[in-house]
Motif scaffolding. Structure first.
Motif, short mmCIF file in Angstrom:
data_model
loop_
_atom_site.label_atom_id
_atom_site.label_comp_id
_atom_site.label_asym_id
_atom_site.label_seq_id
_atom_site.Cartn_x
_atom_site.Cartn_y
_atom_site.Cartn_z
N CYS A 129 0.76 -1.09 -0.14
CA CYS A 129 0.13 -0.11 0.07
C CYS A 129 0.87 1.38 -0.03
O CYS A 129 0.52 2.28 -0.85
N ALA A 130 1.85 1.07 0.78
CA ALA A 130 2.80 2.32 0.83
C ALA A 130 3.50 2.68 -0.44
O ALA A 130 3.48 3.85 -1.09
N LEU A 131 4.00 1.65 -1.19
CA LEU A 131 4.64 1.52 -2.37
C LEU A 131 3.45 2.17 -3.62
O LEU A 131 3.79 3.02 -4.26
N LEU A 132 2.25 1.69 -3.43
CA LEU A 132 1.26 1.98 -4.22
C LEU A 132 1.03 3.29 -4.43
O LEU A 132 0.62 4.21 -5.30
N PHE B 125 2.25 9.90 -10.35
CA PHE B 125 1.53 9.79 -11.72
C PHE B 125 0.13 10.13 -11.62
O PHE B 125 -0.60 10.01 -12.36
N ARG B 126 -0.27 11.02 -10.46
CA ARG B 126 -1.58 11.47 -10.40
C ARG B 126 -1.79 12.44 -11.46
O ARG B 126 -1.14 13.19 -11.85
N SER C 39 -8.93 17.10 -14.25
CA SER C 39 -8.96 16.09 -15.03
C SER C 39 -10.36 15.29 -14.68
O SER C 39 -10.80 15.30 -13.36
N PRO C 40 -10.96 14.83 -15.82
CA PRO C 40 -12.37 14.01 -15.48
C PRO C 40 -12.32 12.75 -14.78
O PRO C 40 -13.32 12.36 -14.08
N PHE C 41 -11.08 12.33 -14.59
CA PHE C 41 -10.74 11.02 -13.98
C PHE C 41 -10.10 11.41 -12.51
O PHE C 41 -9.61 10.36 -12.03
N ARG C 42 -10.03 12.57 -11.93
CA ARG C 42 -9.34 13.06 -11.01
C ARG C 42 -10.10 12.13 -9.79
O ARG C 42 -9.64 11.93 -8.85
N TRP D 212 -10.25 8.64 -4.79
CA TRP D 212 -10.88 7.52 -3.98
C TRP D 212 -9.66 6.37 -4.07
O TRP D 212 -9.65 5.69 -2.91
N CYS D 213 -8.94 6.11 -4.80
CA CYS D 213 -8.00 5.10 -4.78
C CYS D 213 -7.02 5.48 -3.70
O CYS D 213 -6.44 4.72 -2.92
N HIS D 214 -6.60 6.93 -3.66
CA HIS D 214 -5.65 7.35 -2.80
C HIS D 214 -5.94 7.12 -1.52
O HIS D 214 -5.33 6.77 -0.50
#
Length: 258
Positions: free
Chosen positions: A111-114, A121-122, A127-130, A135-137
């Protein structure tokens, strides 16, 4: 005798590595990670004096990013230390709770590496996908912190020395995490609900006593007065959290090394 002495030194070195692993993980997750995560949710509107930005970015974001960077470094260091202790071999399934601890710890490291990868790379805020990144973050960070508590609990249950003291401190820490979240949530909800009423009331009173001031200036000064109280309360709660986190981490680390 030389072989026995060498084995003794080897066991002592492994003991040191295990304690060092525990120490950096405690610092990383009880102090750094908890503070960084709380700042992300409750520190977005904070300002220090009249400043809301530092080096071109919001203060909450700079604190959040820096502290969680330290938490990630501590996590990776702790992972390398425990790998050195076990000579790069994964814990066997038959070791029960120790194996569970290793699995949960591995998930936390992933999780820390992710989190670092997603941060690098955010997508752009417009962006419409922000919202997907957001939510993933949040979900990844929350999962890692949520797992950190049982991960520490599981291993101290198997600790041979000072087990009772370790369990008491971790129980106090778990209770404190719930308390500080509840307190910060109450402050956030209370001031967000009363804001429109309080703002309009203070504005009318301020206009009556300062009718010669331009409307824009009146609104700005009223808003600053109204926002000062929740800002100071949240800052105070963050300060108390840091004190509690450090105060509980120190005896926990002392018991680990004794």
């Amino acid at each position: 005798m030389s072989t026995a002495a060498a084995n003794g030194r080897s066991r002592e070195e492994k003991h040191i590595l295990k304690n060092a692993h525990s120490t950096v993980m405690v610092i990383g997750w009880m102090i750094f990670a908890s503070t960084g995560i709380l700042f992300a949710r409750y520190g977005r509107s904070l300002h220090i004096g009249n400043k809301q930005k530092f080096l071109g970015e919001s203060i909450w974001f700079q604190v959040h990013r820096f502290i969680l960077f330290l938490a990630t470094l501590a996590t990776l260091l702790g992972f390398l230390l425990i790998l050195a202790e076990v000579n790069g071999e994964w814990i066997k399934l038959r070791e029960g709770l120790t194996f569970v601890h290793s699995v949960l710890g591995g998930i936390i490291v992933c999780c820390a590496l992710l989190q670092v990868s997603m941060a690098l790379f955010r997508c752009h805020p417009d962006s419409p996908f922000r919202f997907v990144y957001n939510w993933c973050h949040r979900a990844t960070g929350f999962l890692a912190f949520l797992l950190s508590v049982p991960t520490i609990f599981i291993i101290i249950v198997k600790w041979k020395a000072n087990r009772a003291g370790l369990i008491v401190i971790m129980s106090l820490w778990s209770a404190w995490v719930l308390i500080i979240v509840v307190l910060l949530e109450i402050v956030r909800l209370y001031f967000s609900r009363m804001s429109p009423i309080a703002y309009s009331k203070e504005t009318r009173e301020y206009e009556l006593t300062n009718s010669n001031l331009p409307p824009t200036l009146m609104l700005q000064q009223t808003e600053e007065t109204h926002n000062r109280l929740p800002n100071n309360i949240i800052l105070m709660l963050f300060f108390v959290h840091m004190i509690v986190a450090i105060a509980l981490s120190i005896p926990l680390i002392v018991l680990i090394w004794n």
